[in-house]
Every structure is written in structure tokens, then in C-alpha cells.
Design a protein around this motif. Structure first.
Motif, PDB file in Angstrom:
ATOM      1  N   LYS A  48      52.979  26.766  32.745  1.00  0.00           N
ATOM      2  CA  LYS A  48      51.643  26.415  32.074  1.00  0.00           C
ATOM      3  C   LYS A  48      51.028  27.969  32.067  1.00  0.00           C
ATOM      4  O   LYS A  48      50.651  28.465  33.005  1.00  0.00           O
ATOM      5  CB  LYS A  48      50.787  25.621  32.603  1.00  0.00           C
ATOM      6  CG  LYS A  48      49.519  25.270  32.063  1.00  0.00           C
ATOM      7  CD  LYS A  48      48.238  25.908  32.754  1.00  0.00           C
ATOM      8  CE  LYS A  48      47.090  25.783  31.832  1.00  0.00           C
ATOM      9  NZ  LYS A  48      45.950  26.550  32.397  1.00  0.00           N
ATOM     10  N   GLY A 102      39.633  22.487  31.255  1.00  0.00           N
ATOM     11  CA  GLY A 102      40.688  22.786  32.150  1.00  0.00           C
ATOM     12  C   GLY A 102      41.876  22.003  32.149  1.00  0.00           C
ATOM     13  O   GLY A 102      42.828  22.008  33.187  1.00  0.00           O
ATOM     14  N   ASP A 134      46.024  22.120  32.773  1.00  0.00           N
ATOM     15  CA  ASP A 134      46.854  22.153  34.380  1.00  0.00           C
ATOM     16  C   ASP A 134      47.258  20.913  34.206  1.00  0.00           C
ATOM     17  O   ASP A 134      48.450  20.560  34.994  1.00  0.00           O
ATOM     18  CB  ASP A 134      45.624  22.554  35.062  1.00  0.00           C
ATOM     19  CG  ASP A 134      45.217  23.864  35.148  1.00  0.00           C
ATOM     20  OD1 ASP A 134      45.929  24.879  34.760  1.00  0.00           O
ATOM     21  OD2 ASP A 134      44.120  24.263  35.784  1.00  0.00           O
TER      22      ASP A 134
END
Ligand code: ASP
Ligand code: MG
Length: 412
Positions: free
Chosen positions: A7, A151, A154
Motif C-alpha cells: 500500500k 486514512g 490502509d
């Protein structure tokens, strides 16, 4: 031959040059014969830019349209990365979250992944292609685009690794791993070779913001080995995994987390009768204010003091709620302090070692730092101090628990 999920965060794909650099990196991995599924974030700043656009048009856009909008940032990077891979002679295919069939619930803006269809990705991998997936997004059962919260790429990475039973999920970011504490506060802070899921959750929720907390929970639940590494420098990063029994000299404390944004409130002279705690905290939680530490003394003469801590932003509101409660309960007074900070030592080694808390208190005493509140869990001891002592406390503890770079003799 292993299957890796990589990632790359926003800064790692923040410009054309950086996307090219990621493609070079992937080419080298591919040359080692590994299968690769790559999750990317939007270019850094892009998600915020999109949110800004929405705000100019409608102050309260519907969550559904917000998700349609903000999910486009990642669609740009998957395509650009595949073009860069193609130029290097590598077969690759990009997919949005809904194309892969990452099915989520319908909670726009913070959707939870329910199911991932791995068939399409498997077909590509079997054909020797690199699979590039847009992070942060999925679609609900009706095909509405959803996003997983800021975020969230992730979490996409970890979820794909779990679904594909990948050998490792590698999160490439702008730091080279997880540190014993914030290097901006302690310059001798050290990169950890490994840390357990449990410890990472404590570190993350306490302010070491390397990974989205949900991704760590997810990785722990499905036992996905998770590695945080820099996309700009070479190095082993930090492996987040289950506790390993055979490491000989395990440190008792893995790291020190801290949080500045704390405030505490005390309601004094509360009657010592059943139901009082619930009458104090009920209205606080009804106002959606999260309470962290709670402290109540043993009553003297049927009256007691009740103290708890909240986020600093909630201080004023909590204080006015308590004024109300004070009157209802016939309590004496309400006092508060919004200049406090929390410092926590975290380590699974605490389970098998006595005297950790007293060593902590001793180190603080030597610096003349007054402890205002204490709370403990199985793998953590937290204290509240005046905010002005925060840095001093973190440094004192970092050296007392021998976490400084110089303290490590060998790092095999
Ligand atoms: N682009 C999204 C964000 O800025 C998701 C991510 O980067 O993980 O929050
Ligand atoms: Mg991120």
C-alpha cells in the motif's frame, strides 16, 4: 514465490516523479518473482482538495455524493500507476473498489467492509499481472460507492491481504517504521523491528498516527503480518505481528505514547450513594463526549470526589453539563484543568514483569514531575501530568526504560 499486498500512501504517489519511483520499486519486486497486489491512496492533498470543492457548492452535501466525489482521488492514481508500469513492460490492471467487488455496508463516509471477491484478482495474478486497487473505497450491495473513512487505504490494504491470504501486507509511507516514541520529542527514539498488534493499537490510539487504527484491528483479527516501511529509503521497517515466544531478550516496554489534547474535570462533594457515577457520566455520554480516565476516591463522611478526563475540545461543554449535575446532586463544586497531557508506557512484557509502574513513578519523581491521575491496563500504564511537563516526562521514561538508541547493544 510470495504474494505481497503493498500500500502506497498519498505522499508516496504525490507527484508524477513519485509515481514513477513506485513503479520502479514494483518492477524490482516483480523481478524477484513475487505476486503483487498494490493499493494506492490519492495524491497527497487531493482528498482535501475535493472536500474543499464540495464545500464551495454545498455546505452540507449528501454523504452519498461526497463518497462519489472523494473516491475519485484514488481512481486517478491507480490509472497513472498502471500507465507507469506499462511503460516498464509490466502487465498491470487497475480496479476501483467496487470493480474488485469490495462490498461494504451503506454507511457513507465510514463504511465497513463486509466481503471481498478475490476471483478477479486471482485471475490477473495467475496471468502474471500486477493488480492495482484504489484504496479507501468499496460499494454497498446496491452498487452505491462508499468510502472507509480518512486514512482508509490502509484498511483496504489489510483487508485485501486477509482475503487473499497474502504473505505480508506492506504499508509504504513517509516514515521508515514505528518508533519507540515521537522522534520530534526524543531525538534518540528508535525504530522498532517489531511490535505486536495489541501494542500498536495502544500506541496508535494514543497518538502515534502511523496507521489507521482500524487497519491494525483488522490485521490483528485476521492475523495478517503488517509491515510499515518508507517508500523513499530502503530498510526493513517495523513488522506488526503476534507475540513471538522465541525472542530471547524481550523489552518490557516497547514504546511511549502521549497525548496533549486532554482535559480533566472534578466534581467535588458528591454523595456516596449507588447510581451517582451513572448520573454524572450519563449526561456526558448523551452529549457524545468520550470519557477516557475515571477516578473516584473512597468516600469520607458520605461524600466523595469524582474526576474524569475528556478531549480538550469537549472541555467547555463537559464543564457546563457538570454544573447542571452538581445542582441536581447537591454536590459542592466543579473544578477543571485543560492544560494536562497523558503519557503512557506500552508493552506486552508488562504481563510477566513486576514493578513496571513503580519504576515509571520513580523516574517521574526524580524529575520532580507531579502525577495527577493514573490508570492501568494489562499492557499499559497511563499517567496525567501538567502539560508543561509532557516532554520532560516522555524523555525521562524513554531513558528509564532503556529505549534510547544507545541502549541497544545488538539488534539481531
Ligand atoms: N485519500 C484518503 C484520505 O486522504 C484515504 C487515504 O489516503 O488512505 O484520507
Ligand atoms: Mg495515510
Amino acid at each position: 514465490m510470495a504474494l505481497y499486498v503493498h500500500k502506497y500512501g498519498g505522499t508516496s504517489v504525490g507527484s508524477v516523479e513519485r509515481i514513477e519511483a513506485v513503479a520502479d520499486k514494483l518492477k524490482a519486486f516483480r523481478a524477484q518473482g513475487h505476486d503483487l497486489v498494490v493499493v494506492v491512496s490519492a495524491m497527497s492533498g487531493e482528498t482535501n482538495r475535493l472536500i474543499g470543492l464540495a464545500q464551495q457548492i454545498n455546505e452540507r452535501p449528501t454523504p452519498r455524493e461526497m463518497d462519489v466525489l472523494v473516491s475519485t482521488g484514488e481512481q486517478v492514481t491507480i490509472a497513472l500507476l498502471c500507465m507507469a508500469l506499462d511503460r516498464r513492460g509490466l502487465a498491470a490492471r487497475s480496479y476501483t473498489g467496487s470493480q474488485v467487488r469490495i462490498t461494504t455496508d451503506s454507511t457513507h463516509g465510514k463504511a465497513r467492509i463486509q466481503q471481498i471477491d478475490t476471483e478477479r484478482m486471482r485471475t490477473d495474478l495467475d496471468a502474471g499481472r500486477i493488480v492495482v486497487v484504489a484504496g479507501f473505497q468499496g460499494a454497498d450491495e446496491d452498487g452505491n460507492i462508499t468510502t472507509l473513512g480518512r486514512g482508509g487505504s490502509d484498511t483496504t490494504g489489510v483487508a485485501l491481504a486477509a482475503a487473499l491470504q497474502a504473505d505480508e501486507c506492506q504499508i509504504y509511507t513517509d516514515v521508515d517504521g514505528v518508533y519507540t516514541t515521537d522522534p520530534r520529542v526524543v531525538d534518540s527514539a528508535r525504530r522498532l523491528d517489531r511490535i505486536t498488534f495489541e501494542e500498536m493499537l495502544e500506541m496508535a490510539s494514543l497518538g502515534s498516527k502511523v496507521l489507521q487504527i482500524r487497519s491494525v484491528e483488522f490485521a490483528g483479527k485476521y492475523n495478517v503480518p503488517l509491515r510499515v516501511l518508507s517508500s523513499f529509503t530502503d530498510g526493513p521497517g517495523t513488522l506488526i505481528t503476534t507475540e513471538d515466544d522465541d525472542s530471547v531478550e524481550k523489552p518490557v516496554i516497547s514504546g511511549i505514547a502521549f497525548n496533549r489534547d486532554e482535559a480533566k474535570l472534578t466534581i467535588q462533594g458528591v454523595p456516596d450513594t449507588p447510581g451517582v457515577a451513572s448520573r454524572i457520566l450519563g449526561p456526558i455520554s448523551a452529549a457524545s463526549i468520550e470519557v477516557d480516565m475515571i477516578l473516584q476516591n473512597i468516600a469520607e463522611e458520605q461524600k466523595t470526589d469524582f474526576t474524569f478526563s475528556v478531549h480538550r475540545n469537549d472541555f467547555d461543554q463537559a464543564q457546563s453539563i457538570l454544573q447542571q449535575v452538581m445542582a441536581e446532586l447537591g454536590a459542592r463544586s466543579v473544578v477543571g484543568d485543560n492544560r494536562i497531557a497523558k503519557v503512557s508506557i506500552v508493552g506486552v512484557g508488562m504481563r510477566s514483569h513486576a514493578g513496571v509502574a513503580s519504576k515509571m513513578f520513580d523516574a517521574l519523581a526524580q524529575e520532580g514531575i507531579n502525577i495527577q491521575m493514573i490508570s492501568t491496563s494489562e499492557i499499559k500504564v497511563s499517567i496525567v501530568v501538567a502539560e508543561k511537563y509532557l516532554e520532560l516526562a516522555v524523555r525521562a521514561l524513554h531513558s528509564a526504560f532503556e529505549l534510547d538508541v544507545a541502549d541497544v547493544v545488538s539488534e539481531s
